[in-house]
Scaffold this active site. Sequence first.
Site, PDB file in Angstrom:
ATOM      1  N   CYS A  49      -8.942   4.762  14.888  1.00  0.00           N
ATOM      2  CA  CYS A  49      -9.633   5.600  15.871  1.00  0.00           C
ATOM      3  C   CYS A  49      -9.229   5.243  17.295  1.00  0.00           C
ATOM      4  O   CYS A  49      -8.825   4.114  17.571  1.00  0.00           O
ATOM      5  CB  CYS A  49     -11.131   5.402  15.761  1.00  0.00           C
ATOM      6  SG  CYS A  49     -11.777   5.646  14.123  1.00  0.00           S
TER       7      CYS A  49
ATOM      8  N   ARG B   7      -1.478   5.824  16.824  1.00  0.00           N
ATOM      9  CA  ARG B   7      -2.318   4.968  15.985  1.00  0.00           C
ATOM     10  C   ARG B   7      -2.673   5.647  14.668  1.00  0.00           C
ATOM     11  O   ARG B   7      -3.149   4.994  13.746  1.00  0.00           O
ATOM     12  CB  ARG B   7      -3.624   4.637  16.723  1.00  0.00           C
ATOM     13  CG  ARG B   7      -3.423   3.849  17.986  1.00  0.00           C
ATOM     14  CD  ARG B   7      -4.599   4.006  18.924  1.00  0.00           C
ATOM     15  NE  ARG B   7      -5.790   3.360  18.413  1.00  0.00           N
ATOM     16  CZ  ARG B   7      -6.267   2.215  18.879  1.00  0.00           C
ATOM     17  NH1 ARG B   7      -5.668   1.622  19.866  1.00  0.00           N
ATOM     18  NH2 ARG B   7      -7.349   1.689  18.390  1.00  0.00           N
TER      19      ARG B   7
ATOM     20  N   TRP C 291     -10.094   8.089  12.656  1.00  0.00           N
ATOM     21  CA  TRP C 291      -9.407   7.747  11.407  1.00  0.00           C
ATOM     22  C   TRP C 291     -10.522   7.364  10.461  1.00  0.00           C
ATOM     23  O   TRP C 291     -11.144   6.332  10.602  1.00  0.00           O
ATOM     24  CB  TRP C 291      -8.442   6.589  11.659  1.00  0.00           C
ATOM     25  CG  TRP C 291      -7.436   6.418  10.568  1.00  0.00           C
ATOM     26  CD1 TRP C 291      -6.293   7.140  10.380  1.00  0.00           C
ATOM     27  CD2 TRP C 291      -7.466   5.455   9.519  1.00  0.00           C
ATOM     28  NE1 TRP C 291      -5.629   6.684   9.278  1.00  0.00           N
ATOM     29  CE2 TRP C 291      -6.319   5.658   8.730  1.00  0.00           C
ATOM     30  CE3 TRP C 291      -8.351   4.446   9.158  1.00  0.00           C
ATOM     31  CZ2 TRP C 291      -6.036   4.895   7.607  1.00  0.00           C
ATOM     32  CZ3 TRP C 291      -8.073   3.683   8.046  1.00  0.00           C
ATOM     33  CH2 TRP C 291      -6.923   3.907   7.290  1.00  0.00           C
TER      34      TRP C 291
ATOM     35  N   ASN D  92     -15.478   3.360  17.658  1.00  0.00           N
ATOM     36  CA  ASN D  92     -14.462   2.780  16.775  1.00  0.00           C
ATOM     37  C   ASN D  92     -15.108   1.610  16.063  1.00  0.00           C
ATOM     38  O   ASN D  92     -15.858   0.860  16.687  1.00  0.00           O
ATOM     39  CB  ASN D  92     -13.283   2.224  17.574  1.00  0.00           C
ATOM     40  CG  ASN D  92     -12.450   3.308  18.200  1.00  0.00           C
ATOM     41  OD1 ASN D  92     -12.693   4.487  17.961  1.00  0.00           O
ATOM     42  ND2 ASN D  92     -11.482   2.914  19.003  1.00  0.00           N
ATOM     43  N   GLY D  93     -14.779   1.405  14.802  1.00  0.00           N
ATOM     44  CA  GLY D  93     -15.324   0.258  14.078  1.00  0.00           C
ATOM     45  C   GLY D  93     -16.185   0.703  12.916  1.00  0.00           C
ATOM     46  O   GLY D  93     -16.193   1.884  12.545  1.00  0.00           O
TER      47      GLY D  93
ATOM     48  N   GLU E 178       8.535  -8.003  -4.380  1.00  0.00           N
ATOM     49  CA  GLU E 178       8.167  -7.378  -3.109  1.00  0.00           C
ATOM     50  C   GLU E 178       9.054  -7.897  -1.970  1.00  0.00           C
ATOM     51  O   GLU E 178       9.464  -7.131  -1.098  1.00  0.00           O
ATOM     52  CB  GLU E 178       6.672  -7.631  -2.838  1.00  0.00           C
ATOM     53  CG  GLU E 178       6.143  -7.145  -1.498  1.00  0.00           C
ATOM     54  CD  GLU E 178       6.288  -5.648  -1.245  1.00  0.00           C
ATOM     55  OE1 GLU E 178       6.601  -4.884  -2.164  1.00  0.00           O
ATOM     56  OE2 GLU E 178       6.102  -5.258  -0.073  1.00  0.00           O
TER      57      GLU E 178
ATOM     58  N   LYS F 192      11.370  -5.470   0.303  1.00  0.00           N
ATOM     59  CA  LYS F 192      11.310  -5.418   1.771  1.00  0.00           C
ATOM     60  C   LYS F 192      12.717  -5.506   2.347  1.00  0.00           C
ATOM     61  O   LYS F 192      13.093  -4.752   3.235  1.00  0.00           O
ATOM     62  CB  LYS F 192      10.462  -6.564   2.356  1.00  0.00           C
ATOM     63  CG  LYS F 192       8.979  -6.446   2.218  1.00  0.00           C
ATOM     64  CD  LYS F 192       8.322  -5.413   3.088  1.00  0.00           C
ATOM     65  CE  LYS F 192       8.233  -4.039   2.530  1.00  0.00           C
ATOM     66  NZ  LYS F 192       7.537  -3.645   1.406  1.00  0.00           N
TER      67      LYS F 192
ATOM     68  N   GLU G 281      14.872  -2.330   1.568  1.00  0.00           N
ATOM     69  CA  GLU G 281      14.391  -1.130   2.274  1.00  0.00           C
ATOM     70  C   GLU G 281      14.866  -1.084   3.718  1.00  0.00           C
ATOM     71  O   GLU G 281      15.289  -0.034   4.195  1.00  0.00           O
ATOM     72  CB  GLU G 281      12.848  -1.133   2.319  1.00  0.00           C
ATOM     73  CG  GLU G 281      12.164  -0.625   1.091  1.00  0.00           C
ATOM     74  CD  GLU G 281      10.641  -0.711   1.229  1.00  0.00           C
ATOM     75  OE1 GLU G 281       9.985   0.278   0.913  1.00  0.00           O
ATOM     76  OE2 GLU G 281      10.111  -1.766   1.642  1.00  0.00           O
TER      77      GLU G 281
ATOM     78  N   HIS H   2      19.412 -15.511 -17.839  1.00  0.00           N
ATOM     79  CA  HIS H   2      19.763 -14.401 -18.721  1.00  0.00           C
ATOM     80  C   HIS H   2      20.551 -13.321 -17.986  1.00  0.00           C
ATOM     81  O   HIS H   2      20.519 -12.158 -18.385  1.00  0.00           O
ATOM     82  CB  HIS H   2      18.494 -13.821 -19.341  1.00  0.00           C
ATOM     83  CG  HIS H   2      17.735 -14.805 -20.167  1.00  0.00           C
ATOM     84  ND1 HIS H   2      18.212 -15.291 -21.368  1.00  0.00           N
ATOM     85  CD2 HIS H   2      16.558 -15.442 -19.952  1.00  0.00           C
ATOM     86  CE1 HIS H   2      17.356 -16.171 -21.859  1.00  0.00           C
ATOM     87  NE2 HIS H   2      16.339 -16.285 -21.007  1.00  0.00           N
TER      88      HIS H   2
ATOM     89  N   LYS I 296       7.507   7.607   4.437  1.00  0.00           N
ATOM     90  CA  LYS I 296       6.269   6.824   4.402  1.00  0.00           C
ATOM     91  C   LYS I 296       5.354   7.310   3.283  1.00  0.00           C
ATOM     92  O   LYS I 296       4.693   6.537   2.618  1.00  0.00           O
ATOM     93  CB  LYS I 296       5.563   6.939   5.758  1.00  0.00           C
ATOM     94  CG  LYS I 296       4.305   6.102   5.870  1.00  0.00           C
ATOM     95  CD  LYS I 296       4.651   4.628   5.922  1.00  0.00           C
ATOM     96  CE  LYS I 296       3.438   3.740   5.778  1.00  0.00           C
ATOM     97  NZ  LYS I 296       3.815   2.403   5.276  1.00  0.00           N
TER      98      LYS I 296
HETATM   99  C1  G6P Z   1       7.039   5.131  -0.382  1.00  0.00           C
HETATM  100  C2  G6P Z   1       6.891   4.130   0.743  1.00  0.00           C
HETATM  101  C3  G6P Z   1       6.551   2.759   0.175  1.00  0.00           C
HETATM  102  C4  G6P Z   1       5.296   2.841  -0.672  1.00  0.00           C
HETATM  103  C5  G6P Z   1       5.433   3.902  -1.761  1.00  0.00           C
HETATM  104  C6  G6P Z   1       4.114   4.179  -2.431  1.00  0.00           C
HETATM  105  O1  G6P Z   1       8.147   4.832  -1.140  1.00  0.00           O
HETATM  106  O2  G6P Z   1       8.092   4.061   1.482  1.00  0.00           O
HETATM  107  O3  G6P Z   1       6.336   1.835   1.225  1.00  0.00           O
HETATM  108  O4  G6P Z   1       5.047   1.590  -1.258  1.00  0.00           O
HETATM  109  O5  G6P Z   1       5.871   5.143  -1.209  1.00  0.00           O
HETATM  110  O6  G6P Z   1       3.269   4.759  -1.491  1.00  0.00           O
HETATM  111  P1  G6P Z   1       1.707   4.744  -1.522  1.00  0.00           P
HETATM  112  O7  G6P Z   1       1.305   5.464  -0.263  1.00  0.00           O
HETATM  113  O8  G6P Z   1       1.291   5.476  -2.764  1.00  0.00           O
HETATM  114  O9  G6P Z   1       1.268   3.321  -1.545  1.00  0.00           O
END
Ligand code: G6P
Length: 608
Positions: free
Chosen positions: A2, A27, A74, A100-101, A481, A485, A488, A504, A603
């Site tokens: 927000c 934001r 938000w 906000n909050g 993960e 990262k 990506e 293996h 995203k």
């Molecule tokens: C896309 C994003 C990832 C995310 C995935 C799942 O590939 O680039 O960062 O982990 O979607 O998205 P979600 O919004 O369902 O967590």
Amino acid sequence: MCGIVGYVGPQQALPILMNGLKRLEYRGYDSAGIALLSNSGLMVAKTAGKINVLEQKLSGTEIKSTQGIAHTRWATHGEPSQLNAHPHTDAEGEIALVHNGIIENFRTLREFLIQNGFTIRTETDTEILVHLIRFYYNGHLTEAVRIALNQVEGTYGIAVISAKHPNLIVAARMGSPLVIGHGEKEKLVASDVSALLEHTNRVVYLEDGEIATITPDYYDITTIQNVKISHRIHEVNMTLEEIEKGGFDHFMLKEIYEQPTTLRNAIRGRLNQEEGISRLNGLNLQYDELRNIKRIVITACGTSWHAGLIGEYMIEELARIPVEVEYASELRYRSPIFDEDTILFAISQSGETADTLAAMREAKKHGVTVLGLVNVVGSTIARETDGGVYIHAGPEIGVASTKAFTSQVMVLTLLTVLLGRMRQISVPAGQEFLEGIQKIPDKVERILKNCDQIKKIASAYYKKNNFLYLGRGINFPVALEGALKLKEISYIHAEGYPAAEMKHGPIALIDENMPVVVIALKDAVYDKVMSNISEIKARNGKIIAIANEGDTEIAERVNHVIYIPKTSRLLSPLLSIIPLQLLAYYIAVMRGCHVDQPRNLAKSVTVE
Ligand code: G6P
């Protein structure tokens, strides 16, 4: 997240407030609204959706007003809608408030107001606050705000105006930032300096527990206990762009550094330390229903799927409920076995991922209870689930997920302790787990201070074309993960593996050109991981170890060690992932990559 803007002064307030809101757009928000005060009283306009929808609504309205407050919302309580958007007003339409909050005790306050004859129109926690101010109003706006805030538990940044008090804005802060801008015979108030920087760079930052009385010519700050405070005016010397990113070079870095705060938000109000259990009322399940769960299926994509894997380790160990974690894109197209004792959890940051949504709908067709673990309030997944838990990480702008991941894992720890206590763990064991959870945000803060060492390691390896990430047990998903990262955002080929699986296959790749990131924490599999480290060393691989503070032995056996604080094994992913996020970030920056918007990635993937 927000945003708040307020203006009082000689100029027309509408354009100033609209521009201020636009400055806060980065934001993220889902609805917007404005309240303007003029000779004919308060005028409020609100819309779901973007600021330009609000602008269209206001176009053609002739309002002469030099005072107002505005908000981008938000959603946290109640769906994003025109009704739930801020400003909220009292029944008489005299007082308007933006907030906000999160007001944590809003249910108790709502009961109190209803008993005192108030009608509540929305599902928001914010509306409660405006009625409470009205209830205590006795001719003095700041005092009414002060008394009301003394009843409130939770976080707030608020701005309030009243038709009875022209040329006055009352603002207050507890946990949600607010800043007052000093112009020439005018004042602004905002949740973020970027909203007022076009008008002035002279600002005063409100501190937690303070209330400001603001008029065009002066401001006065007191605590909510009514102690007078004087604040120094700061001159801000940053560009707007820099400020939106909070001084960080990229949103991703900002979001990595937000994690101590977002993790605190994920657990706020949800821990019952006395009984060693968590409160997740949004699940809409009674204790006996939780006790009867025979099987859990977790479905998700990408980073959210990795969070799900960590959930599997935790829930199976502490609650002894069988858990399966499946990519949503796979689950939706096979014939999974669902029965009435199965619960499906859909994990999604955006709440809009097409595959996750489809898998969830498929499960619903089989009569399965579907729960969501979602960041974006009011998103499709949040709406279509039978219940769920919001992770409250705030808008995540960097495409590569960081803070949403740790908040998902954090909420899964809360789910684990809840299910565990329903089935087999004792009150003291639950209490111990919760104590560990509460210490995590501070420990994350400590790791983040170590960025210079991580940057140095990044500079030694950023030209490599391949990376291997290894972990065992609950840190195997962290290896996945960490590798995700890196690939990506830096476009380096990276693979995550369970450490023991190395022999293996991946071991064939190891030579002096292969950096291997190994999560080697002091737990039951530490010695096994050390054997894996020896195997890598014997083939001249370069080892970057993530180890526990105090483990001096490992330093002699690897090329680099990044130390993290100790915590219990099940909570360790919340710490071990942090250096891996930073390592990926610095490597990508050194390679000149577009960190916040990596090529080919989106995203929110709303198509198959
Ligand atoms: C896309 C994003 C990832 C995310 C995935 C799942 O590939 O680039 O960062 O982990 O979607 O998205 P979600 O919004 O369902 O967590």
